[in-house]
Scaffold this active site. Structure first.
Site, mmCIF file in Angstrom:
data_model
loop_
_atom_site.group_PDB
_atom_site.id
_atom_site.type_symbol
_atom_site.label_atom_id
_atom_site.label_comp_id
_atom_site.label_asym_id
_atom_site.label_seq_id
_atom_site.Cartn_x
_atom_site.Cartn_y
_atom_site.Cartn_z
ATOM 1 C CE LYS A 282 54.989 39.687 40.045
ATOM 2 N NZ LYS A 282 53.925 38.658 39.965
ATOM 3 C CD GLU A 368 39.844 37.882 47.247
ATOM 4 O OE1 GLU A 368 41.033 37.538 47.392
ATOM 5 O OE2 GLU A 368 39.458 39.072 47.330
ATOM 6 N NE ARG A 396 40.465 39.765 50.558
ATOM 7 C CZ ARG A 396 41.531 40.529 50.747
ATOM 8 N NH1 ARG A 396 42.579 40.045 51.384
ATOM 9 N NH2 ARG A 396 41.580 41.751 50.320
#
Length: 625
Positions: A282, A368, A396
């Protein structure tokens, strides 16, 4: 398009076909220029920088090998897709990123034919790509499909559901796992890169298929298959994906362009489900982002020369900070409290709590559904779970909220962040449906704080409640009310009048109270802070209906089924004759832009609210005349 001497090759790439016209030896320079352009561009607009820097080489290699847009490339979430936007005809519009009438921060089919599938929520790429691969197979058009997914998004169950189904269907599909956190395997280097080139190439593939044919329908077929898997498993972590029906290649260095191009070129010609595991860094190539990838994941404007962030003047604590402060303070006196989040620790303001109480903090990753059922199990055994989740992501886990929590009437507190419009992130992240989908669930208490003090008290109310509860609050700062630290619970189902007036009564649910008070002053209207959507303060509604000519409900939620609908249903049940005007979010999705712009577009700013009331009053006068 205009040429930029700092980026000579990149300036000549208007569409991926221009990239494919270059010799392969020029690709490293293209990658270097693309990385530099992203650093400069995102510095002016803000956005998701670190992930996009990490996928520069992958982006270049994919568009070099795949015949886009005829071939399909699907980017999961879209955090890593800024380089893709630059290479697909949007370079000169990158200075409009996430702005009103500008480029979306995510993937959007209406924005470009190269955005094969809209994205914003995680873990959808493999399932959507599989659907496209099935269509390509049925249409026999030779189209190739690739899905790029990060190691974080791979933690979601639906990603594994899609992987499992893909292996069973045996269609031509490439899944690229961008492992940018070393969370799956650190086995990267010269040997693994060499093996990737070898195992993806035609010689190994030919030997593999010939061996399968020779051993098919013999007692040795299963033994040979397992021997191959175990051999590959000695040097690479691909056994799981092989078991799911994929040919696994990797892990390889995701910044090694020659290896990427070779592997992708080989895999594009392979039939059946293919899995390429790359490892990236990253923030690659930009020191500030490499050092602090979390800070530069979703970053505001900054100085590209040194990475220094441009910070606006603070206007008080954000609601996320208010929640985080409450969480830490409450933990000291409530040992049974635990906190859960689906990969939203920093965004939800939980970092201090996680550091202070690591044994009471659970980040379940992008899962979730699991977060809510985990909370339900904890609540069954006497713990007091607090689930911090964004409104748009709670969608979700709707079944788990109904079936696992509400149906069993378990004491789980939902701290719902980013409720209402979120501004620059746009429609994929707007939390504008939660009041509608929450208020229809039995047993659930639904609260809407109008300021920071109310937010803390409502969180305490939910934690003390012997059943499920939800506190939904907006992104960013509120009305600037400094919490006093008085965390005494509120009386459930009781609103409060903030301004006494006459003629018109404004019933504000949550974030629009400030606008309601402004309009109330201009009209000499009554303003009520309703606080609770469920249970509704029916007594207050009845009193205001009896003493005013017009009731106006205000909410930063869709009108359909929201808080205003709760008021309308109550008035209808009781045969009340008072006129009702419901003001909320109209029945459409809204484009990204500044929060103020989006609120105004939806007609929820003070001027629009006043105009709507004036129109309703004028209509009433003309009808009576």
């Amino acid at each position: 398009m205009t040429s930029d001497p700092r980026f000579p090759l990149l300036s000549a790439i208007d569409i991926p076909r221009d990239l494919r016209d270059l010799p392969e030896s020029k690709l490293p320079q293209v990658a270097e220029e693309l990385r530099g352009f992203l650093v400069e561009s995102v510095g002016k607009t803000g956005g998701h920088l670190a992930s996009s820097l990490g996928t520069v080489e992958l982006t270049v290699a994919l568009h070099y090998v795949y015949q886009t847009p005829e071939d399909r490339i699907l980017w999961d979430v879209g955090h890593q897709a800024y380089g893709h936007k630059v290479l697909t005809g949007r370079r000169q519009r990158m200075d409009t990123l996430r702005m009103r009438d500008g480029l979306s921060g995510f993937l959007k089919r209406a924005e470009s034919p190269y955005d094969a599938f809209g994205a914003g929520h995680s873990s959808t790429s493999i399932g959507a790509a599989l659907g496209m691969a099935v269509a390509a197979q049925k249409q026999n058009n030779g189209r190739r499909v690739a899905a790029v997914i990060g190691d974080g998004a791979l933690t979601a169950g639906m990603a594994f559901e899609a992987l499992n189904h893909a292996g069973d269907l045996d269609v031509d599909l490439l899944v690229v796992l961008n492992d940018n956190d070393m969370s799956i395997s650190p086995n990267v280097g010269g040997l693994s890169n060499y093996l990737a080139r070898l195992l993806s190439g035609p010689v190994y593939s030919s030997m593999r298929e010939s061996g399968k044919r020779m051993l098919s329908h013999t007692p040795f077929e299963e033994l040979a298959r397992r021997a191959e898997e175990h051999l590959k498993g000695m040097v690479m972590p691909g056994t799981l994906f092989e078991e799911l029906g994929f040919n696994y290649i990797g892990p390889i260095d995701g910044h090694d362009l020659p290896t990427l191009v070779t592997a992708l070129r080989n895999l594009r010609e392979r039939s059946g489900p293919q899995f390429l595991h790359i490892v990236t860094q990253k923030g690659k190539g930009y020191a500030p982002a490499e050092a602090k990838p979390q800070t530069y994941h979703g970053v505001g404007r900054y100085d590209p020369s040194n990475g220094k962030l441009h910070k606006g003047k603070p206007s008080g604590p954000s609601y996320s900070q208010v929640f985080g402060d409450w969480l830490s303070a409450t933990a000291e006196r409530t040992p049974e409290m635990v906190a859960i989040t689906p990969a939203m620790c920093t965004g939800s303001g939980m970092t201090a709590f996680a550091d202070a109480y690591p044994d009471r903090f659970y980040d379940v990753g992008i899962a979730e559904q699991h977060a809510l059922t985990l909370a339900a199990g904890m609540a069954c055994e006497g713990l007091r779970p607090v689930v911090a989740i964004y409104s748009t992501f709670l969608q979700r886990a709707y079944d788990q909220l109904i079936h696992d929590i509400a149906l069993q009437n378990l004491p789980v507190l939902l701290a719902i962040d980013r409720a209402g419009f979120v501004g620059n992130d746009g429609a994929t992240h707007d939390g504008i449906f939660d009041l509608s989908y929450l208020r229809c669930i039995p047993n659930l208490v639904v609260m809407t704080p109008s300021d920071e003090e109310e937010c803390r008290r409502m969180l305490s109310t939910g934690l003390a409640h012997d059943g499920p509860s939800a506190v939904r609050y907006p992104r960013g700062t509120g009305r600037g009310v400094q919490p006093s630290g008085d965390d005494l619970p509120l009386e459930i189902g009781r609103g409060v009048v903030r301004r006494e007036g006459r003629g018109v009564a404004l019933l504000a649910f949550g974030s629009l109270l400030g606008n309601a008070l402004e309009v109330g002053d201009s009209l000499d209207a009554t303003v009520a802070d309703m606080r609770f959507v469920k249970p509704l303060d029916n007594d207050l509604v009845d009193r205001l209906a009896a003493s005013h000519d017009l009731l106006v409900t205000l909410e930063e939620n869709v009108v359909a089924g929201g808080a205003g609908s709760a008021v309308a249903e109550h008035l209808h049940r009781n045969g009340a004759a008072s006129r009702l005007l419901q003001i909320g979010i109209p029945d459409r999705f809204f484009a990204h832009g500044s929060p103020a712009d989006v609120v105004a577009d939806a007609g929820l700013d003070a001027a629009s609210i006043r105009a709507a009331i004036d129109s309703a009053l004028a209509g009433e006068a003309s009808n009576s005349g």
